[in-house]
Scaffold this motif. Structure first.
Motif, PDB file in Angstrom:
ATOM      1  N   PHE B 275      68.030  46.233  26.119  1.00  0.00           N
ATOM      2  CA  PHE B 275      68.512  45.901  24.610  1.00  0.00           C
ATOM      3  C   PHE B 275      69.227  47.147  23.933  1.00  0.00           C
ATOM      4  N   CYS B 276      69.489  48.177  24.812  1.00  0.00           N
ATOM      5  CA  CYS B 276      70.303  49.358  24.269  1.00  0.00           C
ATOM      6  C   CYS B 276      71.499  49.162  25.302  1.00  0.00           C
ATOM      7  N   ARG B 277      71.423  48.413  26.474  1.00  0.00           N
ATOM      8  CA  ARG B 277      72.460  48.515  27.354  1.00  0.00           C
ATOM      9  C   ARG B 277      72.864  49.879  27.879  1.00  0.00           C
ATOM     10  N   LYS B 278      71.882  50.610  28.171  1.00  0.00           N
ATOM     11  CA  LYS B 278      71.993  51.917  28.879  1.00  0.00           C
ATOM     12  C   LYS B 278      70.889  52.212  29.651  1.00  0.00           C
ATOM     13  N   GLN B 279      71.328  53.383  30.676  1.00  0.00           N
ATOM     14  CA  GLN B 279      70.214  53.794  31.411  1.00  0.00           C
ATOM     15  C   GLN B 279      69.136  54.355  30.678  1.00  0.00           C
ATOM     16  N   PHE B 281      66.999  57.206  29.479  1.00  0.00           N
ATOM     17  CA  PHE B 281      67.035  58.634  29.383  1.00  0.00           C
ATOM     18  C   PHE B 281      66.463  59.235  30.106  1.00  0.00           C
ATOM     19  N   ASN B 335      61.704  59.996  25.874  1.00  0.00           N
ATOM     20  CA  ASN B 335      62.713  59.521  26.504  1.00  0.00           C
ATOM     21  C   ASN B 335      63.229  58.099  26.049  1.00  0.00           C
ATOM     22  N   THR B 337      63.149  57.047  22.997  1.00  0.00           N
ATOM     23  CA  THR B 337      63.608  57.244  21.719  1.00  0.00           C
ATOM     24  C   THR B 337      64.956  57.629  21.759  1.00  0.00           C
ATOM     25  N   ALA B 338      65.175  58.637  22.878  1.00  0.00           N
ATOM     26  CA  ALA B 338      66.448  59.061  23.180  1.00  0.00           C
ATOM     27  C   ALA B 338      67.471  58.163  23.974  1.00  0.00           C
ATOM     28  N   MET B 340      67.539  55.336  22.888  1.00  0.00           N
ATOM     29  CA  MET B 340      68.220  54.527  21.789  1.00  0.00           C
ATOM     30  C   MET B 340      69.378  55.053  21.206  1.00  0.00           C
ATOM     31  N   TYR B 341      69.601  56.395  20.943  1.00  0.00           N
ATOM     32  CA  TYR B 341      70.681  57.334  20.583  1.00  0.00           C
ATOM     33  C   TYR B 341      71.838  56.874  21.126  1.00  0.00           C
ATOM     34  N   LYS B 342      72.623  56.427  20.216  1.00  0.00           N
ATOM     35  CA  LYS B 342      74.208  56.008  20.933  1.00  0.00           C
ATOM     36  C   LYS B 342      73.797  54.695  21.971  1.00  0.00           C
ATOM     37  N   GLY B 343      73.045  53.980  21.857  1.00  0.00           N
ATOM     38  CA  GLY B 343      72.892  52.731  22.552  1.00  0.00           C
ATOM     39  C   GLY B 343      73.571  51.548  21.676  1.00  0.00           C
ATOM     40  N   SER B 344      73.610  50.450  22.774  1.00  0.00           N
ATOM     41  CA  SER B 344      74.044  49.209  21.831  1.00  0.00           C
ATOM     42  C   SER B 344      72.856  48.358  21.644  1.00  0.00           C
ATOM     43  N   VAL B 345      72.180  48.787  20.281  1.00  0.00           N
ATOM     44  CA  VAL B 345      70.953  48.097  20.067  1.00  0.00           C
ATOM     45  C   VAL B 345      70.840  46.959  19.437  1.00  0.00           C
TER      46      VAL B 345
ATOM     47  N   TYR C  30      67.850  54.873  14.530  1.00  0.00           N
ATOM     48  CA  TYR C  30      68.955  54.213  15.715  1.00  0.00           C
ATOM     49  C   TYR C  30      68.951  52.866  15.645  1.00  0.00           C
ATOM     50  N   TYR C  34      72.931  52.164  15.466  1.00  0.00           N
ATOM     51  CA  TYR C  34      73.377  51.821  16.768  1.00  0.00           C
ATOM     52  C   TYR C  34      73.607  50.340  16.790  1.00  0.00           C
ATOM     53  N   ARG C  36      74.008  46.564  17.587  1.00  0.00           N
ATOM     54  CA  ARG C  36      74.990  46.229  18.542  1.00  0.00           C
ATOM     55  C   ARG C  36      75.991  45.188  17.520  1.00  0.00           C
ATOM     56  N   GLY C  43      75.670  50.682  25.623  1.00  0.00           N
ATOM     57  CA  GLY C  43      75.594  51.931  25.270  1.00  0.00           C
ATOM     58  C   GLY C  43      76.272  53.063  25.816  1.00  0.00           C
ATOM     59  N   TRP C  56      60.785  68.956  25.318  1.00  0.00           N
ATOM     60  CA  TRP C  56      59.605  67.996  24.767  1.00  0.00           C
ATOM     61  C   TRP C  56      58.506  67.743  25.774  1.00  0.00           C
TER      62      TRP C  56
END
Lengths: 224, 540, 302
Positions: B275-279, B281, B335, B337-338, B340-345, C30, C34, C36, C43, C56
């Protein structure tokens, strides 16, 4: 045992299950499965052994006195019997891998007989314990000085050897199935993994005894 | 990236054979997963019914709804049912069974018949325990402490213990099946580090299941033997030690809580990625964190026994290890949380559950730090602070993860979409109800209200009423998904193979999948969660 | 002491609030920032920043260690009573508390103590595991059958404070509550001298010592078959096994119930066991009696 699903690029072996790609993969999987199962058994007996070790370290004299009441001769015979049965089992596996059906069946039968001898001797020992009032409960009798903790020793003795005997009985049952499969041609040179896996189980049960025997029978052999 | 043509395949695992025999004698891991789904849901609502009675009783300070004996049986059975018949099996046996072969590109688990046997063993064990519930109940607490359980309790200890013993084998065999499957049946190209993170967490969970469960099994044997034959392992009058029971019990039961949370964490990794469409982190860090939690989880059991009479030095060792086990969990939260940063949420329901999980698990995990600090634990152990802590993790954590996963993979399992609006509302109701139920309990605990209390001093009433009010809301929240998910089976929109536009082998096959999972064994050439690659790779 | 526990609690609360707000804030932020907008968007991958991962991992580790040390320090204070304490014996049983003051005062479910003095509770159970929990004092300890456990506190304010059983023990677990009544020292003295008809614990123990014929083997003139008990309490003795052991309440209790366990060096293991022949209360009386036996002045041999 086979299902017609997608095409296989290997000969359609009757023993190959449909979800495996090859007999080799199947055999590796079942072997790994048996090893994982044996690890669980180590943990299972491990809890018992830990309990035993703790109480033994707290009550060494009572445990030694109680251990002295076990029959070392019968216990030693049983140890030899079981080690020999592991030998016959290993020979059975070897015969299976070479496709020697009659030899395989002979060794399986020998293994079962030896297993039966073990259980027979164990029953005799249990009977002796009953006759000597060493079975924990209202009838328990022991030297007054050690009676409380000796009862603990015998409780552990019965649970540990009883659980081991249960595993032996299951093992003999497995051998019966293996005997049947050897007889009806399921086991072949290509497909000997059931025998190997049963062998692993049998050796494990043997090893548990190798630990049980000295811990239960051989403490306090020397006079104080 | 949604699948262009949305269709229900003519042949799939649900219509591949009809009739009760085809279900009760199935070898198909997907059907077995649904058998588990039915059973664990049943026990969830049974355990939940007990929770309702407990919270109703606790709305008033006096014991006026049920007798104290009944109350003791209620909280015992609530714990036993929830822990052994819901939380431990739910994600592994429902989602794990369904997804493990598909996610690694296999046709089934390594041992399909063993898988079916595991379900039957679970049902038999659970039936034994339910039998003991129905014929008088169990009043020892789910923790069975000796010598109360061996000597003083007059309830159905042995039959309940036997039921749990049997169910334990279901857990062991499931774990064994997963371990062998993941080791030996990955599709060509599916290396360990290309596997979805859900596989890593299932693997770590399986290690715990296989190593820990046998110890509680033997502990139960000893308790039953003591009760039946008066052996005396835990009886001080014979030289036995009641605290030894606690060591043996918690040696499993602490890792057991990681059996409950690790799969949920795995689900969250999947949800966050999709749901953020990315690997995710720090993929490797998350993977290793799962294994680290499993290993460290075996070393901390003594933190349940800080006031039980263990030595000061033992307590300190367990304290420091308990802090260590918190670190990999924190790593995972950072990880996610990271990621979600610049994800497509997307804000679709599964992601709402994931976000809820991250928040609630963080709070639950932080309160774990309070407990690891020995000096503070002395005050709050055995109070409602503990009850709040573990409910935050197990309900705010595991159950949210389970529901999130159920919603995410529901289209794959059923071929249908559920009503998104109702699903969002339910998620919100659950979130609010949950916090209202359990947050007041942290305060109650610090103020000194002990746990397992049928009646309590009146100054604790207000917080208890808040908690009970929250429970009623939470109950409604849990009923709603039952309704709309069942409704969707018949009336839901057709989902198609990839309604979420997600990456993963499960989304490359039809919804529902065919019995053999894939038309052709996949050959994997891409990394996990490779959202950058062209669409054609990932759509059926 | 309670203050130290609360300080640690508030520190943890602050850390928890900080991290909860941080994480919750970030994920909500976020999710909004961000969100969609295009159904086909994906992403942006950032390649794993090792510094961040190490950061961390290490920072939570360090924070954990700080909390560990702080918690350990509080725990040491909780676990180590000062040398001079007012000792009170506690026997828990389903479902009541019996408190025994040294001078014989017996209380059920209520415990009177003076303010400003450290109090040590020496506890055991007659049946299952219980637990003494006094929330106001921030102390708690399990009460276990077959052995003694301790807890200590120093009350700072007169008043009545809840005492709860905090280890589930059966049907009336939630009814097994009581009160600690903290009094000004003078009032406490008055209360204490309200008297105990049975006399002090030690004097009851002396009588038991005779009735059970302990004195036939344990004689002050070292002519007995058992060790001299005068002045023995608190000393370290050599055992038959070669190890040493401190003569504390637990050792005295064990020696009565299981004499063969730790036989004193130079003595035969002939002491009979009194398991089943003495109650927990009687054991407390015997322990207090042995404690009260002062070393005799050395007798010159002629």
């Amino acid at each position: 045992m086979s299902h017609d699903a997608a095409a296989h690029h290997e000969a359609h072996h009757p023993a190959l299950a449909h979800h495996f790609d090859s007999l080799a993969q199947q055999s590796e999987a079942t072997t790994l499965g048996m090893w994982v199962f044996l690890v669980t058994e180590v943990l299972f007996f491990g809890g018992l052994f830990a309990t035993y070790m703790i109480y033994r370290s707290w009550y060494p004299d009572a445990f030694a006195a109680a251990s002295h009441e076990l029959d070392v001769t019968l216990g030693t015979i049983n140890t030899v019997v079981l080690i020999t049965s592991s030998l016959t089992m290993a020979l059975a596996v070897h015969a299976a891998q070479l496709g020697q059906r009659k030899l395989l069946m002979t060794f399986l039968i020998l293994t079962m007989i030896l297993g039966g001898v073990f259980l027979g001797i164990k029953s005799v020992e249990y009977y002796h314990k009953f006759a000597e009032h060493h079975v924990p409960g209202p009838d328990f009798q022991f030297e007054k000085e050690y009676i409380r903790h000796a009862q603990l020793f015998f409780s552990l003795y019965f649970v540990m050897t009883g659980l081991h005997a249960l595993h032996m009985i299951i093992g003999i049952g497995i051998m019966l199935v293996m005997l049947w499969w050897s007889w009806n041609g399921t086991i072949t040179e290509e497909y000997s993994s059931p025998i190997e896996i049963s062998g692993l189980y049998w050796h494990f049960v043997d090893i548990v005894w190798i630990f049980l025997f000295p811990l239960l029978y051989l403490i306090g052999r020397h006079a104080h | 990236m949604a699948s262009p043509t949305v269709f229900m395949p003519p042949r799939h695992y649900l219509n591949d054979g009809y009739g009760i025999k085809s279900w009760l004698l199935t070898r198909d891991h997907k059907r077995i997963a649904l058998l588990y789904l039915a059973s664990v849901t049943f026990f969830f609502f049974l355990g939940g019914a007990m929770a309702v009675l407990i919270r109703l009783e606790l709305a008033t300070p006096v014991g006026d709804l049920v007798t104290d004996e009944t109350y003791n049986k209620l909280f015992t059975m609530h714990g036993v049912m929830m822990v052994f018949f819901f939380l431990i099996p739910a994600i592994p046996s429902v989602l794990g069974n369904f997804l493990v072969p598909i996610m690694i590109g296999a046709k089934d688990l390594a041992f399909p018949k063993l898988n079916l046997a595991s379900w039957y063993i679970y049902v038999i064990g659970a039936t034994f325990t339910t039998y003991s519930l129905v014929t008088g109940g169990l009043d020892t607490g789910w923790t069975f402490y000796t010598p109360f359980s061996t000597v003083a309790s007059s309830s159905n200890v042995i039959s309940a213990a036997l039921g749990i013993f049997i169910t334990g084998f279901s857990s062991i065999l499931t774990g064994l099946n997963f371990i062998v499957t993941i080791h030996r049946m990955r599709a060509p190209g599916m290396t360990w580090f290309r596997m979805p993170l859900f596989m890593w967490s299932i693997y770590a969970t399986s290690l715990i299941m296989v190593l820990g469960t046998p110890v509680v099994a033997i502990t139960i044997v000893l308790v039953a033997a003591e009760r039946l034959f008066h052996f005396g392992f835990f009886d001080p009058r014979v030289g036995g030690d009641p605290v030894l029971f606690q060591h043996l019990f918690w040696f499993y039961s602490h890792p057991a809580v990681y059996i409950m949370i690790l799969p949920a964490m795995g689900v969250i990794s999947e949800l966050v990625a999709a749901f953020c469409r990315k690997q995710v982190f720090g993929y490797k860090f998350v993977a290793f964190a799962s294994v680290a939690i499993a290993v460290l989880g075996f070393l901390v059991w003594g933190h349940h026994m800080f006031v039980a009479g263990i030595s000061v030095y033992a307590a300190l060792v367990f304290s420091i290890l308990s802090f260590l086990v918190a670190v990999p969990s924190a790593v995972k939260v950072f990880n996610w949380t990271a990621t979600m940063y610049k994800g497509s949420v997307s804000w679709q329901t599964p992601m709402l559950y994931a976000i809820g999980f991250i928040g609630l698990f963080t709070i639950g995990g932080l309160t774990g730090l309070f407990l690891a600090a020995v000096g503070l634990d002395v005050h709050v152990t055995d109070t409602y602070f503990i009850v709040a802590h573990f409910h935050y993790i197990m309900v705010g954590g595991t159950i949210m993860g389970y529901l999130g996963g159920l919603h995410y993979w529901w289209p794959k399992i059923s071929g249908r979409l559920y009503n998104e609006f109702l699903a969002k509302i339910s998620a919100a109701i659950i979130f609010v109800g949950f916090n209202l139920t359990f947050f007041p309990q942290f305060i109650l605990g610090y103020l000194g209200m002990p746990r397992r209390y049928h009646a309590y001093p009146p100054e604790f009433q207000v917080l208890n009423v808040l908690s009970s009010a929250g429970a009623s809301i939470l109950g409604v929240g849990y009923l709603l998904p039952m309704i709309y998910l069942m409704w969707s089976l018949r009336y839901g929109r057709i989902a198609g193979s990839n309604p979420w536009g997600a990456v993963g082998l499960e989304w490359t096959t039809t919804s529902p999948p065919p019995t053999e999972n894939f038309a052709e064994t996949p050959i994997v050439t891409w990394e996990a969660y490779d959202y950058q690659a062209p669409v054609e790779h990932h759509v059926a | 002491m309670a203050g130290r526990v609360d300080n640690l609690y508030f520190f943890l609360l602050a850390i928890s609030i900080f991290f909860s707000v941080l994480i919750a804030g970030l994920i909500v932020f976020y999710a909004i920032r961000y969100r969609r907008r295009d159904p086909d968007s994906v992403g942006t991958v950032l390649h794993g920043m090792m510094a961040l991962e190490v950061g961390w991992t290490v920072i939570p580790f360090i924070i954990s260690m700080v909390i560990f040390v702080w918690g350990a320090s509080v725990f040491f204070a909780i676990s180590r009573p000062p040398d001079e304490t007012l000792n009170i014996y506690v026997v828990g049983k389903q479902w009541m508390w019996k408190f025994q003051h040294l001078d014989g005062q017996r209380e059920i479910n209520e415990l009177h103590v003076p303010v400003g003095r450290p109090v040590k509770l020496i506890m055991t159970s007659e049946d299952v595991i219980h637990d003494v929990f006094v929330p106001a004092f921030r102390v708690k300890a399990d009460v276990i059958p077959g052995r003694y456990t301790n807890l200590w506190f120093q009350p700072t304010k007169p008043g009545r404070y809840h005492l709860f059983c905090a280890e589930y023990c059966g049907t009336r677990h939630s009814g097994m509550t009581g009160e600690v009544i903290v009094m000004e020292p003078s009032e406490f003295q008055t209360w204490l001298s309200g008297g105990a008809p049975e006399g002090s614990l030690a004097s009851a123990g002396a009588k038991l010592f005779q009735d059970l014929a302990c004195n036939t083997c344990h004689r002050p003139d070292a002519q007995g078959r058992g060790p001299v008990l005068e002045g023995l309490f608190g000393k370290t003795v050599q055992l038959q096994s070669g190890e040493t052991n401190t003569v504390d309440e637990a050792y005295v209790r064990e020696s009565i119930l299981n004499p063969a366990a730790k036989v004193a060096a130079g003595f035969q293991p002939i002491m009979p066991t009194f398991q089943g022949l003495v109650t927990e209360e009687q054991l407390l009386e015997l322990v207090e009696y042995v404690k009260s036996l002062q070393a005799l002045p050395q007798v010159q041999t002629r």
